[in-house]
Write a protein that holds these residues in place. Structure first.
Motif, PDB file in Angstrom:
ATOM      1  N   ALA A   7       0.802  -1.219   0.000  1.00 51.80           N
ATOM      2  CA  ALA A   7       0.000   0.000   0.000  1.00 51.80           C
ATOM      3  C   ALA A   7       0.837   1.271   0.000  1.00 51.80           C
ATOM      4  O   ALA A   7       0.519   2.225  -0.724  1.00 51.80           O
ATOM      5  N   VAL A   8       1.884   1.328   0.811  1.00 52.41           N
ATOM      6  CA  VAL A   8       2.660   2.569   0.903  1.00 52.41           C
ATOM      7  C   VAL A   8       3.345   2.902  -0.429  1.00 52.41           C
ATOM      8  O   VAL A   8       3.184   4.029  -0.941  1.00 52.41           O
ATOM      9  N   PRO A   9       4.090   1.984  -1.051  1.00 55.34           N
ATOM     10  CA  PRO A   9       4.662   2.337  -2.371  1.00 55.34           C
ATOM     11  C   PRO A   9       3.601   2.639  -3.421  1.00 55.34           C
ATOM     12  O   PRO A   9       3.772   3.561  -4.233  1.00 55.34           O
ATOM     13  N   LEU A  10       2.500   1.881  -3.404  1.00 55.32           N
ATOM     14  CA  LEU A  10       1.455   2.106  -4.396  1.00 55.32           C
ATOM     15  C   LEU A  10       0.800   3.472  -4.197  1.00 55.32           C
ATOM     16  O   LEU A  10       0.496   4.181  -5.170  1.00 55.32           O
ATOM     17  N   ILE A  69     -11.385  -2.676  -5.842  1.00 57.29           N
ATOM     18  CA  ILE A  69     -11.493  -4.134  -5.723  1.00 57.29           C
ATOM     19  C   ILE A  69     -11.225  -4.571  -4.288  1.00 57.29           C
ATOM     20  O   ILE A  69     -11.941  -5.415  -3.732  1.00 57.29           O
ATOM     21  N   GLY A  70     -10.193  -3.993  -3.693  1.00 60.44           N
ATOM     22  CA  GLY A  70      -9.834  -4.386  -2.331  1.00 60.44           C
ATOM     23  C   GLY A  70     -10.909  -4.066  -1.311  1.00 60.44           C
ATOM     24  O   GLY A  70     -11.168  -4.861  -0.406  1.00 60.44           O
ATOM     25  N   LEU A  71     -11.545  -2.906  -1.447  1.00 60.74           N
ATOM     26  CA  LEU A  71     -12.596  -2.530  -0.502  1.00 60.74           C
ATOM     27  C   LEU A  71     -13.893  -3.292  -0.745  1.00 60.74           C
ATOM     28  O   LEU A  71     -14.687  -3.471   0.175  1.00 60.74           O
ATOM     29  N   ALA A  72     -14.115  -3.738  -1.978  1.00 65.78           N
ATOM     30  CA  ALA A  72     -15.370  -4.414  -2.305  1.00 65.78           C
ATOM     31  C   ALA A  72     -15.327  -5.911  -2.022  1.00 65.78           C
ATOM     32  O   ALA A  72     -16.367  -6.520  -1.757  1.00 65.78           O
ATOM     33  N   ALA A  73     -14.149  -6.514  -2.078  1.00 66.92           N
ATOM     34  CA  ALA A  73     -14.047  -7.972  -1.937  1.00 66.92           C
ATOM     35  C   ALA A  73     -13.963  -8.357  -0.458  1.00 66.92           C
ATOM     36  O   ALA A  73     -13.021  -7.964   0.225  1.00 66.92           O
ATOM     37  N   PRO A  74     -14.922  -9.117   0.066  1.00 68.53           N
ATOM     38  CA  PRO A  74     -14.878  -9.539   1.471  1.00 68.53           C
ATOM     39  C   PRO A  74     -13.814 -10.599   1.722  1.00 68.53           C
ATOM     40  O   PRO A  74     -13.432 -11.335   0.806  1.00 68.53           O
ATOM     41  N   GLU A  75     -13.366 -10.683   2.968  1.00 63.71           N
ATOM     42  CA  GLU A  75     -12.281 -11.608   3.302  1.00 63.71           C
ATOM     43  C   GLU A  75     -12.663 -13.063   3.046  1.00 63.71           C
ATOM     44  O   GLU A  75     -11.845 -13.847   2.551  1.00 63.71           O
ATOM     45  N   PHE A  76     -13.903 -13.446   3.382  1.00 63.58           N
ATOM     46  CA  PHE A  76     -14.279 -14.850   3.229  1.00 63.58           C
ATOM     47  C   PHE A  76     -14.298 -15.255   1.749  1.00 63.58           C
ATOM     48  O   PHE A  76     -13.931 -16.386   1.403  1.00 63.58           O
ATOM     49  N   TRP A  77     -14.708 -14.334   0.865  1.00 61.74           N
ATOM     50  CA  TRP A  77     -14.721 -14.636  -0.568  1.00 61.74           C
ATOM     51  C   TRP A  77     -13.302 -14.790  -1.090  1.00 61.74           C
ATOM     52  O   TRP A  77     -12.998 -15.704  -1.874  1.00 61.74           O
ATOM     53  N   LEU A  78     -12.413 -13.900  -0.661  1.00 55.30           N
ATOM     54  CA  LEU A  78     -11.014 -14.004  -1.068  1.00 55.30           C
ATOM     55  C   LEU A  78     -10.382 -15.289  -0.551  1.00 55.30           C
ATOM     56  O   LEU A  78      -9.599 -15.936  -1.262  1.00 55.30           O
ATOM     57  N   ALA A  79     -10.716 -15.662   0.691  1.00 51.23           N
ATOM     58  CA  ALA A  79     -10.155 -16.880   1.268  1.00 51.23           C
ATOM     59  C   ALA A  79     -10.562 -18.103   0.448  1.00 51.23           C
ATOM     60  O   ALA A  79      -9.720 -18.957   0.119  1.00 51.23           O
ATOM     61  N   ILE A  80     -11.836 -18.186   0.101  1.00 50.77           N
ATOM     62  CA  ILE A  80     -12.312 -19.325  -0.702  1.00 50.77           C
ATOM     63  C   ILE A  80     -11.692 -19.297  -2.097  1.00 50.77           C
ATOM     64  O   ILE A  80     -11.292 -20.339  -2.641  1.00 50.77           O
ATOM     65  N   LEU A  81     -11.587 -18.103  -2.688  1.00 48.76           N
ATOM     66  CA  LEU A  81     -10.980 -17.972  -4.015  1.00 48.76           C
ATOM     67  C   LEU A  81      -9.519 -18.423  -3.993  1.00 48.76           C
ATOM     68  O   LEU A  81      -9.063 -19.138  -4.899  1.00 48.76           O
ATOM     69  N   THR A 111      -8.206   1.419  -9.182  1.00 50.67           N
ATOM     70  CA  THR A 111      -8.856   0.135  -9.460  1.00 50.67           C
ATOM     71  C   THR A 111      -8.562  -0.875  -8.361  1.00 50.67           C
ATOM     72  O   THR A 111      -9.454  -1.596  -7.901  1.00 50.67           O
ATOM     73  N   PHE A 112      -7.306  -0.934  -7.938  1.00 49.28           N
ATOM     74  CA  PHE A 112      -6.938  -1.833  -6.846  1.00 49.28           C
ATOM     75  C   PHE A 112      -7.694  -1.487  -5.573  1.00 49.28           C
ATOM     76  O   PHE A 112      -8.171  -2.376  -4.850  1.00 49.28           O
ATOM     77  N   VAL A 113      -7.829  -0.204  -5.272  1.00 46.99           N
ATOM     78  CA  VAL A 113      -8.545   0.223  -4.065  1.00 46.99           C
ATOM     79  C   VAL A 113     -10.007  -0.206  -4.118  1.00 46.99           C
ATOM     80  O   VAL A 113     -10.559  -0.723  -3.136  1.00 46.99           O
ATOM     81  N   THR A 149      -3.679   2.386   0.918  1.00 46.39           N
ATOM     82  CA  THR A 149      -3.298   2.997  -0.364  1.00 46.39           C
ATOM     83  C   THR A 149      -4.058   4.293  -0.587  1.00 46.39           C
ATOM     84  O   THR A 149      -3.471   5.317  -0.990  1.00 46.39           O
ATOM     85  N   ARG A 150      -5.338   4.274  -0.336  1.00 43.82           N
ATOM     86  CA  ARG A 150      -6.153   5.478  -0.539  1.00 43.82           C
ATOM     87  C   ARG A 150      -5.727   6.600   0.399  1.00 43.82           C
ATOM     88  O   ARG A 150      -5.637   7.772  -0.011  1.00 43.82           O
TER      89      ARG A 150
END
Length: 317
Positions: free
Chosen positions: A116-119, A141-153, A137-139, A200-201
């Motif tokens: 986040a800091v370099p970005l 996606i990151g704020l919209a994607a929940p942790e449980f969905w990312l974990a399963i993915l 775009t990264f921000v 990042t934001r």
């Protein structure tokens, strides 16, 4: 920073922790059913007299104020109670499980800050350009994607499809550092994405604000290199809002660890609390939530101290 400030800050922290304890103690008992109901579902039919005897043994037949007074009295003496299900001291289980949650949280925070800091700096320096668009775009996606969905993915991709990381399990550091980090990589990565997006934001917006100030323009007018202006003059002041967000997001990481630990089978405090909720194990839930609340409060005290270290103009009295 005066001793009186520390005393007031710690007193406020104790009041906050006490409020959390009262709230959790009340809310968990408003949920239908209790540990006796759960045990009956496992053991089979139990007579009304047997149910009453079980509630008497667990102390659930007493009025709520009496139950709270007894539990709080033990808490003052350093006793968080005994699990109604396993008959083990809650504090003992918390001490065993907290290192897992702490490692998961710190690894997630490290992953997030490294990205986040370099970005955020690149996005601020390239405002309106492709790098800034990619960062935004990264921000999103990151704020919209929940942790449980990312974990399963991540499990589907890295474990099932590619077989790179194990899908679940935990290896203590004392047994094998490499295996420990290998098992913790995916959970920490899943937990870190939303945190990285938030940082990042904040880094981008804070740095843009600082770069527009007069003293930065003066430094540039003196002919200083842009790198020196950025990292020696601007970043120090831009980090203050970032430190604030880190302190606030620490609580969110602890909360997100509950689901992540459950998905990846990690024996941390989050999974411990979730099991206690499912089984209506009141001492476990109260002890786990109190532990997390106190950790969050202490982190915010550390954040206040970091303010004074980063910016000497901040004075607590």
């Amino acid at each position: 920073m005066s001793p009186s400030w520390f005393a007031r800050r710690l007193l406020l922290a104790l009041f906050a922790a006490f409020g959390v304890v009262v709230l959790v103690f009340t809310l968990i008992r408003l949920v239908p059913g209790d540990v006796v109901t759960q045990l009956i579902g496992i053991e089979g039919n139990v007579s009304a007299e047997g149910q009453a005897e079980l509630r008497r043994l667990f102390g659930l037949d007493r009025p709520l104020p009496v139950q709270f007074a007894a539990w709080f009295g033990d808490l003052v003496r350093g006793d968080l109670g005994t699990s109604l299900r396993t008959d083990r001291p809650v504090l003992q289980d918390l001490l065993l499980r907290f290192p897992v949650t702490l490692q998961l949280t710190l690894m997630a925070m490290l992953f997030a800050l490294v990205v986040a800091v370099p970005l955020g700096v690149v996005a601020a320096r390239a405002r309106g350009k492709f790098a800034d668009f990619a960062s935004s775009t990264f921000v999103l996606i990151g704020l919209a994607a929940p942790e449980f969905w990312l974990a399963i993915l991540f499990i589907l991709l890295f474990s099932v499809q590619w077989g790179v990381f194990p899908p679940s399990g935990f290896v203590p550091i004392t047994e094998s550092l490499g295996s420990n980090l290998w098992h913790m990589f995916m959970p920490a990565l899943a937990l870190s994405l939303s945190f990285a997006a938030a940082i990042t934001r904040i880094v981008r917006s804070s740095l843009l604000e600082v770069l527009s100030l007069d003293y930065v323009r003066t430094a540039r007018a003196k002919g200083l290199a842009e790198r020196r202006v950025l990292y020696r003059h601007a970043m120090r002041n831009a980090l203050i809002p970032v430190v604030t967000v880190i302190g606030l997001q620490f609580g969110n990481l602890l909360g997100g660890a509950v689901i992540v630990e459950q998905i990846f089978g990690l024996p941390g405090i989050g999974r411990f609390a979730l099991e206690g909720i499912n089984l209506r194990d009141y001492p476990v839930v109260q002890g786990a939530v109190l532990w997390i609340a106190v950790s969050f409060v202490l982190v915010n005290v550390v954040v206040d101290v970091l303010y004074a270290l980063i910016d000497r103009r901040v004075v607590y009295s």
